[in-house]
Scaffold this motif. Structure first.
Motif, PDB file in Angstrom:
ATOM      1  N   GLN A   1     -12.965  91.126  96.797  1.00  0.00           N
ATOM      2  CA  GLN A   1     -12.377  89.842  96.400  1.00  0.00           C
ATOM      3  C   GLN A   1     -12.539  88.844  97.528  1.00  0.00           C
ATOM      4  O   GLN A   1     -12.432  89.205  98.709  1.00  0.00           O
ATOM      5  CB  GLN A   1     -10.899  90.036  96.055  1.00  0.00           C
TER       6      GLN A   1
ATOM      7  N   TRP B   1     -10.753  86.513  98.935  1.00  0.00           N
ATOM      8  CA  TRP B   1      -9.704  86.336  99.936  1.00  0.00           C
ATOM      9  C   TRP B   1      -9.649  87.498 100.925  1.00  0.00           C
ATOM     10  O   TRP B   1      -9.140  87.359 102.043  1.00  0.00           O
ATOM     11  CB  TRP B   1      -8.336  86.157  99.260  1.00  0.00           C
ATOM     12  N   GLN B   2     -10.188  88.664 100.530  1.00  0.00           N
ATOM     13  CA  GLN B   2     -10.166  89.814 101.438  1.00  0.00           C
ATOM     14  C   GLN B   2     -11.089  89.626 102.640  1.00  0.00           C
ATOM     15  O   GLN B   2     -10.899  90.281 103.669  1.00  0.00           O
ATOM     16  CB  GLN B   2     -10.554  91.076 100.670  1.00  0.00           C
TER      17      GLN B   2
ATOM     18  N   PHE C   1     -11.003  87.219 104.433  1.00  0.00           N
ATOM     19  CA  PHE C   1     -10.169  86.552 105.437  1.00  0.00           C
ATOM     20  C   PHE C   1      -9.030  87.446 105.930  1.00  0.00           C
ATOM     21  O   PHE C   1      -8.709  87.444 107.121  1.00  0.00           O
ATOM     22  CB  PHE C   1      -9.592  85.252 104.864  1.00  0.00           C
TER      23      PHE C   1
END
Length: 434
Positions: free
Chosen positions: A303, A305-306, A308
């Motif tokens: 994903q 956001w992962q 980050f």
């Protein structure tokens, strides 16, 4: 009372390290009395140590900023794990994996490490481990290849295996790489203590022979790297020495290599290795990591956001092997393990550990030991995740807290002031004589 508590904490921590060093022997003995599960009390030992260290920190009014920051980051990563759809059991197993690092950090913060400075004891542990590996070359131990039953699970109590037809010896430890890692850590601690040259040579040669017999190539490279820098480390003790800049720069370059190689692994054109050749034995596992393990590790960040914040604790490595076997990957790189676990924060921790060595002063033994351990971490960490090696993780946590607490040395200013006052005093003495 506090000193007695520190001795208790030191004894508990030493018992934990000893249980890792003699893991196979303990499991074999416990299996004979049908009490194999007792070995897992050492995890409770770590929890008790963490609690007592926190109690000492609060009771003595020590600075808690670093400790609060560490616990806050741990709490955030637990939340990230749950948000990444890792179940509670996998997350808790991830916390268990990181617990030695946390405890090592707290041992320093609570000022309990001096209570563990048992030189003769660690000499004996080191000697026993080295002898066990050397003897294992000639003797088949009764625990070799042993599997034990804990509940409904069958667990390896000793891993007996070979690489290229060469046995990977583990001695009293559970695996060959566990033995190599513990010997490496003890060697770094002992080599920084004052001793005669003959003792140092014996320590180096015996450690090198034992690590070589484990056939752990990463540990051997880390060991040789520390041996090569020992003369320069001695030279860098002098205040005006330029050797310290070579040491700083060399470690940072090594850290950059450990970061860049896995990131660029799919773009590197490795030669085809012929099975049975020395090149295959030396480099096949590295090529396999570059083409399979490292790309697969990055693919866990499914994903956006992962990339980050990572997958959280338990998102890579041993916890996956139990709860996500279909996508399991060991990481096999220190930077990758940190990045997949904690994203940008993991990358920042990696960078901080490398850059913080400029705060070390090589005229003091603890600083030299810290430098050698960080150097070994980046050398070994190119092909091993390290965090899942409990003794290395414990040591790394303590060193990480140590370098965070260090202020950058300013020797030139102090020497200038000292020279100024000395000259002023001499001038006044000459005036009085006149």
């Amino acid at each position: 009372m506090n000193w007695g508590m520190r001795n208790t904490i030191g004894a508990l921590a030493a018992a934990y390290i000893a249980s890792q060093a003699f893991d196979s022997v303990l499991r074999w003995l416990l299996n004979m009395v049908h009490a194999v599960a007792v070995i897992y009390l050492r995890d409770a030992d770590l929890v008790v140590i963490a609690f007592l260290c926190c109690y000492l920190i609060v009771r003595e009014g020590r600075a808690v900023t670093r400790t609060v920051l560490l616990f806050s980051c741990a709490a955030v990563l637990v939340c990230v794990s749950l948000y990444s759809d890792l179940n509670v059991a996998q997350t808790l197993f991830g916390v268990k994996v990181w617990l030695p690092f946390l405890v090592g950090f707290l041992l320093f913060e609570a000022d309990t490490l001096p209570a563990m400075n048992w030189r003769r004891t660690w000499w004996l542990v080191w000697l026993a481990l080295c002898c066990s590996v050397l003897l294992n070359h000639f003797v088949q131990y009764p625990w070799s290849g042993l599997n034990v039953d804990v509940g409904d699970a069958s667990i390896s109590a000793n891993r007996e295996w070979a690489a290229g037809g060469i046995r990977r010896l583990s001695g009293f430890s559970r695996t060959s790489f566990d033995a190599a890692a513990i010997i490496l850590v003890l060697y770094i601690y002992l080599i920084c203590l004052p001793r005669r040259i003959a003792s140092s040579l014996f320590l180096i040669l015996f450690s090198g022979a034992a690590i070589a017999l484990t056939t752990s190539k990463g540990a051997a490279v880390a060991f040789l790297t520390t041996v090569v820098v020992l003369p320069l480390l001695h030279y860098a003790r002098a205040a005006k020495s330029t050797g310290k800049y070579v040491l700083y720069g060399g470690l940072i370059v090594l850290a950059v290599i450990g970061l860049a190689v896995p990131l660029l692994s799919e773009q590197i054109q490795f030669p085809r290795l012929q099975v049975g050749t020395p090149e295959f034995w030396l480099f096949s596992s590295f090529v396999d990591r570059a083409w399979v393990t490292w790309p697969r590790s990055f693919s866990l960040l499914s994903q956006g956001w992962q990339w980050f914040v990572g997958r959280g604790v338990g998102g890579i490595g041993a916890a996956q092997n139990l709860f996500e076997p279909s996508i399991y990957t060991p990481g096999d790189n220190f930077f990758i393990y940190l990045y997949v676990t904690a994203g940008a924060f993991g990358a920042a921790l990696y960078a901080y550990l490398a850059l913080s060595v400029v705060k070390l002063s090589f005229d003091r033994a603890p600083h030299r030991a810290a430098y050698l351990l960080v150097l070994a971490v980046f050398a070994y960490g190119l092909t091993v995740n390290l965090v899942e090696s409990a003794t290395l993780a414990l040591s790394l946590g303590a060193v990480f807290a140590f370098v965070m607490s260090c202020a950058r040395p300013e020797p030139s200013r102090s020497r200038t002031k000292s020279r100024h006052y000395t000259n002023l005093l001499n001038a006044r003495l000459r005036e009085q004589q006149r």
